[in-house]
Design a protein around this motif. Structure first.
Motif, PDB file in Angstrom:
ATOM      1  N   UNK A   2       0.575  -0.935   0.402  1.00 36.20           N
ATOM      2  CA  UNK A   2       0.133  -0.123   0.068  1.00 36.20           C
ATOM      3  C   UNK A   2       0.538   1.268  -0.329  1.00 36.20           C
ATOM      4  N   UNK A   3       0.438   2.393   0.180  1.00 35.93           N
ATOM      5  CA  UNK A   3       0.783   3.364   0.035  1.00 35.93           C
ATOM      6  C   UNK A   3       0.655   4.296   1.526  1.00 35.93           C
ATOM      7  N   UNK A   4       2.178   4.376   2.281  1.00 35.23           N
ATOM      8  CA  UNK A   4       2.729   5.017   3.659  1.00 35.23           C
ATOM      9  C   UNK A   4       3.553   6.297   3.268  1.00 35.23           C
ATOM     10  N   UNK A   5       3.461   6.757   4.224  1.00 35.30           N
ATOM     11  CA  UNK A   5       4.460   7.710   4.393  1.00 35.30           C
ATOM     12  C   UNK A   5       5.524   7.895   5.418  1.00 35.30           C
ATOM     13  N   UNK A   6       6.964   8.205   5.116  1.00 33.46           N
ATOM     14  CA  UNK A   6       7.409   8.033   6.221  1.00 33.46           C
ATOM     15  C   UNK A   6       6.967   7.610   7.769  1.00 33.46           C
ATOM     16  N   UNK A   7       6.728   9.481   8.217  1.00 33.54           N
ATOM     17  CA  UNK A   7       5.865   9.076   9.637  1.00 33.54           C
ATOM     18  C   UNK A   7       5.206   7.930   9.470  1.00 33.54           C
ATOM     19  N   UNK A   8       4.428   7.741   9.003  1.00 32.79           N
ATOM     20  CA  UNK A   8       3.457   6.945   9.391  1.00 32.79           C
ATOM     21  C   UNK A   8       3.997   5.205   9.435  1.00 32.79           C
ATOM     22  N   UNK A   9       4.909   4.972   8.375  1.00 36.64           N
ATOM     23  CA  UNK A   9       6.353   3.623   9.047  1.00 36.64           C
ATOM     24  C   UNK A   9       6.240   3.682   9.831  1.00 36.64           C
ATOM     25  N   UNK A  10       7.031   4.683  10.390  1.00 32.26           N
ATOM     26  CA  UNK A  10       7.674   4.731  11.845  1.00 32.26           C
ATOM     27  C   UNK A  10       6.299   4.195  13.128  1.00 32.26           C
ATOM     28  N   UNK A  11       5.715   5.036  12.768  1.00 28.05           N
ATOM     29  CA  UNK A  11       4.359   4.965  13.929  1.00 28.05           C
ATOM     30  C   UNK A  11       3.780   3.424  14.118  1.00 28.05           C
ATOM     31  N   UNK A  12       4.232   3.016  12.351  1.00 30.00           N
ATOM     32  CA  UNK A  12       3.554   1.646  12.626  1.00 30.00           C
ATOM     33  C   UNK A  12       3.902   0.059  12.854  1.00 30.00           C
ATOM     34  N   UNK A  13       5.979   0.721  12.903  1.00 32.70           N
ATOM     35  CA  UNK A  13       5.960  -0.323  13.122  1.00 32.70           C
ATOM     36  C   UNK A  13       6.572  -0.155  15.176  1.00 32.70           C
ATOM     37  N   UNK A  14       6.596   1.090  15.623  1.00 32.28           N
ATOM     38  CA  UNK A  14       6.649   1.121  16.536  1.00 32.28           C
ATOM     39  C   UNK A  14       5.289   0.342  17.539  1.00 32.28           C
ATOM     40  N   UNK A  15       4.456   0.416  16.901  1.00 31.94           N
ATOM     41  CA  UNK A  15       3.229   0.033  17.231  1.00 31.94           C
ATOM     42  C   UNK A  15       2.871  -1.228  16.975  1.00 31.94           C
ATOM     43  N   UNK A  16       3.825  -1.849  16.258  1.00 29.57           N
ATOM     44  CA  UNK A  16       4.132  -3.137  15.945  1.00 29.57           C
ATOM     45  C   UNK A  16       4.577  -3.959  17.298  1.00 29.57           C
ATOM     46  N   UNK A  17       5.933  -4.023  16.989  1.00 29.36           N
ATOM     47  CA  UNK A  17       6.877  -3.962  17.746  1.00 29.36           C
ATOM     48  C   UNK A  17       6.670  -4.483  19.168  1.00 29.36           C
ATOM     49  N   UNK A  18       6.382  -3.228  19.727  1.00 27.27           N
ATOM     50  CA  UNK A  18       5.920  -3.492  21.213  1.00 27.27           C
ATOM     51  C   UNK A  18       4.761  -4.530  21.072  1.00 27.27           C
ATOM     52  N   UNK A  19       3.528  -4.648  20.532  1.00 31.25           N
ATOM     53  CA  UNK A  19       2.697  -5.721  20.177  1.00 31.25           C
ATOM     54  C   UNK A  19       3.076  -7.047  19.953  1.00 31.25           C
ATOM     55  N   UNK A  20       4.571  -6.890  19.305  1.00 36.33           N
ATOM     56  CA  UNK A  20       5.286  -8.397  19.250  1.00 36.33           C
ATOM     57  C   UNK A  20       6.292  -8.967  20.404  1.00 36.33           C
ATOM     58  N   UNK A  21       6.607  -7.592  20.938  1.00 36.37           N
ATOM     59  CA  UNK A  21       7.411  -7.530  22.445  1.00 36.37           C
ATOM     60  C   UNK A  21       5.973  -8.625  23.266  1.00 36.37           C
ATOM     61  N   UNK A  22       4.692  -8.299  23.562  1.00 35.42           N
ATOM     62  CA  UNK A  22       4.166  -8.230  24.220  1.00 35.42           C
ATOM     63  C   UNK A  22       3.734 -10.048  24.016  1.00 35.42           C
ATOM     64  N   UNK A  23       3.379 -10.123  22.699  1.00 31.35           N
ATOM     65  CA  UNK A  23       2.338 -11.569  22.440  1.00 31.35           C
ATOM     66  C   UNK A  23       4.029 -12.339  22.622  1.00 31.35           C
ATOM     67  N   UNK A  24       4.963 -12.170  22.473  1.00 33.75           N
ATOM     68  CA  UNK A  24       6.725 -13.442  22.612  1.00 33.75           C
ATOM     69  C   UNK A  24       6.468 -13.883  23.880  1.00 33.75           C
ATOM     70  N   UNK A  25       6.288 -12.756  25.692  1.00 37.27           N
ATOM     71  CA  UNK A  25       6.166 -13.056  26.646  1.00 37.27           C
ATOM     72  C   UNK A  25       4.364 -14.126  26.875  1.00 37.27           C
ATOM     73  N   UNK A  26       3.589 -13.693  26.308  1.00 33.72           N
ATOM     74  CA  UNK A  26       2.512 -14.615  26.638  1.00 33.72           C
ATOM     75  C   UNK A  26       2.963 -15.757  26.077  1.00 33.72           C
TER      76      UNK A  26
END
Lengths: 281, 304
Positions: free
Chosen positions: A243-267
């Protein structure tokens, strides 16, 4: 970064809904059956499109935009396999079995590192319309790429580890659930890994970033991002962006995802620990 | 040297490893020593089946589904309904398509891309039993006489293969049919059948099948697979037992204790009529057990 793939995909789904009766005729050959829910009225589709374009809309299952679905994980679902796991994220249900390390096929050449063989298949009843699961043939190789970096292949030379996934019900965000469930099954089988792999996907609908989308939200997305992450090593094994993404949006999205991934790994880790406690005398 | 002599019992881990090695190296003798005491390695009596559980409705995207576990053997059956034009010879009848699949997760011998040898055999057996047992009345699957009827696609997936696959598959099929909920549909302007959803109710569309939402299942077939070795009959074998002793007999009885199907294919042992009668007697006991379990799980669903 502009990638038209996602726009094409949304258009495809529209065309699919209109031509649906013919497609199921092709699929079933002579009998030509169709599912009654395929013939959704045009009005309903227009309604759906409008809801997602509004500024403030609520998700159908009551989560807020940055909340993932609750996860139910269990290892040891299949007794015949070396290791197995069952995962339920909302209505997405996946079962993964790991066989091995076992003998490679005779046709394969000698290899002094282990080999990985991944296969993902859908049941015919996993999607609302029968038989749509076979559209996702690329998931097998995506799963392979995601897990390759995490498994210590040198510990089982000359042999193959087979990873088979079966999606029992597809409720959106299938590939991340398959990847997380697979890493749980591999850990259950006792195969050495650098770290547990967890995966989360995120959709961009209009201006909103929606994490862990359901299949309805995925159908109307403008762009998607999926990250497969090893939290303790802070390494990403796979990163998929459409899809179409702007750089600040990608950064925001990546931070969200990485945070969720760490929590999922704990589970995931918690699930393995509970299972080990159950088996211990 | 007969492997049964000269085995002295030791204590602790060494003894465990010896027993496991004996089990893998000389499986037939391992089993014979158990059978002589009328017991099996998992401490079951010879005629007892494993613990059976039925869970109804695990798959929400299907119109009816059931998950059955007999011991470790796990089967998932689901029914999806689609609309078809009935054939000219029977305009008032719907149709059922039965498919049984063994995906690679269920067993170490199944490879992706190559079908398991056992899958089409069981699929055909299932299809025969379901159609000939009188469990379903195809007239209930009809919508508009001559124009539209339901085609029920029954797909059964084996999630874990540990012996007695046919028994588990048949039980999951009957449970799925008992759980089946036919969706409310009506005709739209193009003459196509569509589901009546909440939003469409505004248009005051009349559903054409308001009364007929569940199938009546008058007669339910249940089955029991036994293996025969010498003079011993073992009911509900695990996959290990099946691989050691190769003579299988599958008996299918219905809830009125009439014989629906009897299947004995090859095997090294030829059966006397008395052995067959014993198998049928074991099956009769099993039918009572299974119909009780199915009744319980159906009533549990109704309370929900």
């Amino acid at each position: 970064m502009r990638n038209d793939k996602s726009l094409l995909r949304t258009n495809e789904k529209d065309i699919k809904a209109e031509r649906a009766p013919e497609i199921s005729e092709m699929a079933t050959g002579t009998s030509g059956t169709y599912s009654p829910s395929q013939c959704l009225e045009r009005k309903q589709q227009e309604q759906k499109r409008k809801t997602f374009q509004e500024v403030d809309w609520a998700r159908s299952d009551g989560r807020n935009f940055h909340q993932c679905r609750p996860a139910f994980l269990r290892t040891g679902a299949a007794s015949v396999a070396s290791g197995s796991a069952y995962a339920e994220f909302g209505s997405t249900k996946v079962i993964v079995s790991v066989f091995g390390p076992r003998e490679s096929k005779k046709a394969m050449m000698y290899s002094d590192v282990g080999r990985l063989n991944c296969h993902v298949s859908y049941t015919t009843f996993s999607t609302p319309i029968r038989g749509q699961g076979s559209d996702n043939k690329e998931y097998s190789s995506l799963l392979h790429k995601a897990l390759e970096g995490a498994i210590r292949l040198k510990t089982f030379p000359k042999t193959t580890v087979d990873i088979f996934a079966l999606v029992l019900e597809s409720g959106g965000g299938d590939l991340p659930v398959i990847i997380s469930c697979a890493s749980l099954a591999i850990a259950d089988a006792g195969i050495m890994m650098y770290d547990l792999v967890s995966a989360v996907s995120l959709s961009c609908i209009g201006k909103k970033l929606v994490i862990d989308p359901t299949s309805e939200e995925e159908a109307w997305q403008d762009g998607s991002l999926m990250i497969t992450y090893m939290p303790s090593r802070n390494e990403v094994t796979q990163f998929t962006l459409t899809g179409e993404w702007s750089t600040p949006k990608i950064n925001e999205a990546m931070e969200l995802c990485l945070d969720a991934c760490s929590k999922l790994a704990d589970i995931l880790r918690l699930c393995l620990k509970e299972n080990a406690l159950e088996l211990a005398p | 040297m007969t492997p049964t002599e000269g085995l002295k019992p030791e204590s602790g881990l060494a003894a465990e490893i010896e027993v496991e090695a004996y089990r893998l190296l000389f499986p037939l003798q391992y089993y014979e020593r158990h059978l002589a005491e009328s017991v099996r390695p998992d401490s079951r009596a010879l005629g007892r089946a494993r613990d059976t559980t039925i869970a109804l409705g695990p798959v929400t995207s299907a119109d009816g589904s059931a998950l059955v576990k007999i011991g470790d053997t796990t089967m998932l059956a689901a029914i999806k309904l689609e609309v078809m034009t009935p054939c000219i010879g029977s305009p008032d009848e719907g149709s059922v398509a039965v498919d049984f699949q063994m995906p690679p997760i269920c067993s170490p011998v199944v490879r992706p891309g190559r079908l398991a040898e056992l899958a089409p055999v069981i699929a055909k057996q299932l299809s025969d039993v379901i159609m000939s047992s009188g469990m379903l009345n195809l007239k209930e699957l009809s919508l508009i006489s001559g124009k539209a009827a339901w085609m029920a696609y029954l797909d059964i997936y084996c999630l874990n293969a540990d012996g007695s696959l046919f028994d588990a598959a048949l039980l999951s099929a009957t449970a799925a049919f008992s759980h089946l909920q036919i969706p409310l549909v009506s005709l739209n302007d193009d003459g196509k059948v569509i589901t009546v959803s909440e939003e469409l109710k505004i248009k005051a569309v009349e559903p054409i099948n308001k009364e007929n939402r569940k199938l009546t299942i008058a007669i339910v077939p249940f089955s029991l697979t036994c293996i025969v070795h010498g003079k011993y009959i073992l009911a509900d074998p695990t996959s290990e037992e099946e691989s050691v002793m190769d003579t299988h007999v599958t008996v299918v009885l219905d809830s009125k204790e009439r014989l629906v199907s009897l299947y004995k294919a090859g095997g090294a042992i030829l059966l006397h009529a008395s052995v067959v009668k014993d198998c049928i007697a074991l099956a009769r006991l099993r039918v009572e057990e299974l119909s009780e379990i199915l009744r319980e799980s159906l009533s549990a669903m109704e309370v929900d």
